[in-house]
Design an enzyme around this catalytic site. Sequence first.
Site, mmCIF file in Angstrom:
data_model
loop_
_atom_site.group_PDB
_atom_site.id
_atom_site.type_symbol
_atom_site.label_atom_id
_atom_site.label_comp_id
_atom_site.label_asym_id
_atom_site.label_seq_id
_atom_site.Cartn_x
_atom_site.Cartn_y
_atom_site.Cartn_z
ATOM 1 N N GLU A 1 30.930 47.068 41.099
ATOM 2 C CA GLU A 1 32.335 47.161 41.503
ATOM 3 C C GLU A 1 32.523 48.271 42.533
ATOM 4 O OE1 GLU A 1 34.935 47.476 38.105
ATOM 5 O OE2 GLU A 1 34.205 45.602 37.227
ATOM 6 N N ASP B 1 26.435 41.543 35.764
ATOM 7 C CA ASP B 1 27.199 42.763 36.045
ATOM 8 C C ASP B 1 26.444 44.001 35.578
ATOM 9 O OD1 ASP B 1 29.616 42.430 37.351
ATOM 10 O OD2 ASP B 1 30.736 41.960 35.531
ATOM 11 N N GLU C 1 39.368 40.239 43.209
ATOM 12 C CA GLU C 1 40.115 40.021 41.959
ATOM 13 C C GLU C 1 41.558 40.526 42.059
ATOM 14 O OE1 GLU C 1 38.113 41.059 38.311
ATOM 15 O OE2 GLU C 1 39.938 40.810 37.116
ATOM 16 N N LYS D 1 25.808 42.456 40.052
ATOM 17 C CA LYS D 1 27.133 42.697 40.643
ATOM 18 C C LYS D 1 27.567 44.114 40.319
ATOM 19 C CE LYS D 1 31.125 40.624 39.131
ATOM 20 N NZ LYS D 1 31.950 41.782 38.736
ATOM 21 N N ASP E 1 30.850 41.691 32.879
ATOM 22 C CA ASP E 1 31.066 42.685 31.821
ATOM 23 C C ASP E 1 32.361 42.394 31.062
ATOM 24 O OD1 ASP E 1 32.808 43.516 33.776
ATOM 25 O OD2 ASP E 1 32.108 45.597 33.841
ATOM 26 N N SER E 2 33.084 41.344 31.491
ATOM 27 C CA SER E 2 34.229 40.869 30.697
ATOM 28 C C SER E 2 33.775 40.464 29.295
ATOM 29 C CB SER E 2 34.906 39.674 31.382
ATOM 30 O OG SER E 2 33.989 38.624 31.585
HETATM 31 O O1 KIV Z 1 33.344 40.523 34.295
HETATM 32 C C1 KIV Z 1 33.689 39.436 34.784
HETATM 33 O O2 KIV Z 1 33.754 38.397 34.113
HETATM 34 C C2 KIV Z 1 34.013 39.430 36.202
HETATM 35 C C3 KIV Z 1 34.648 38.203 36.757
HETATM 36 C C4 KIV Z 1 36.036 38.061 36.305
HETATM 37 C C5 KIV Z 1 34.538 38.167 38.227
HETATM 38 O O3 KIV Z 1 33.800 40.386 36.869
#
Ligand code: KIV
Length: 258
Positions: free
Chosen positions: A115, A83, A183, A113, A44-45
Amino acid sequence: MVVKIQQLARWKQAQRPIAVLTAWDVISAHIADQAGADLILVGDSLAMVTLGYETTLPLTLEEVLHHARAVRRGVTDALLVVDLPFMSYQVDRADALRAAGRVIKETGAQAVKVEGGYGAMAETIEALVQVGIPVMGHVGLTPQSVNTMGGFRQQGKSPEAADRILQEAIAIDQAGAFAIVLEHIPPGLAKTITEKLTIPTIGIGAGPDCDGQVLVTADVLGLSVWQPPFAKQYTNLREQGIVAAQQFCDAVRSRQFP
Ligand code: KIV
């Protein structure tokens, strides 16, 4: 080699480091896959890196699905993980199952994924795994909690905070996740977690003793406007891109192109 979920545990056992990169479209997916990344994450970055949001919080499930479908079209070998965005899985388990189900059905990704791992979240992970959706955990600096954490700061600095993260990671392992991102936590804590967990740990800003490492591909390529202190830039495509684009503009104006 086409990477399957089960391969990650074998690599942990064999102490063969796992390389993970993010992707947000077919171009970044091709780059990561052809570079030999073992796992590609539609993180989600992408909210901050490619959509220009200040945090990951505004990202919607529809936006994630749109980007993940493009990434899928560029990935041949790597394991594809997506994510779940903020508030698509935190309210109740039914929401989480529906959001993860859409990701798997509509994008062709193999896993999701999420959190955090305390209490209800560990139960959510267990519920997802029970219906056949593999889950990757994520502890330490969890950007979806940026407001609670007071910024993108290193986590787990005090003994109490470190122990909380360790317990959270253990809960995620016991809930049936197949891997976990650590992280921005102290390297010593990441080492302890890596030794205690049965599943592979993938570090970012967590020192060298994780079972694998992940970086945001835009940071690796030098495309990001801002990058965290623990990121590593391997080239500067942003600068090179500006120069190339300037050359094009100049060539058009001076009638040298076409
Ligand atoms: O959102 C993302 O890119 C991440 C990675 C930095 C692990 O969660």
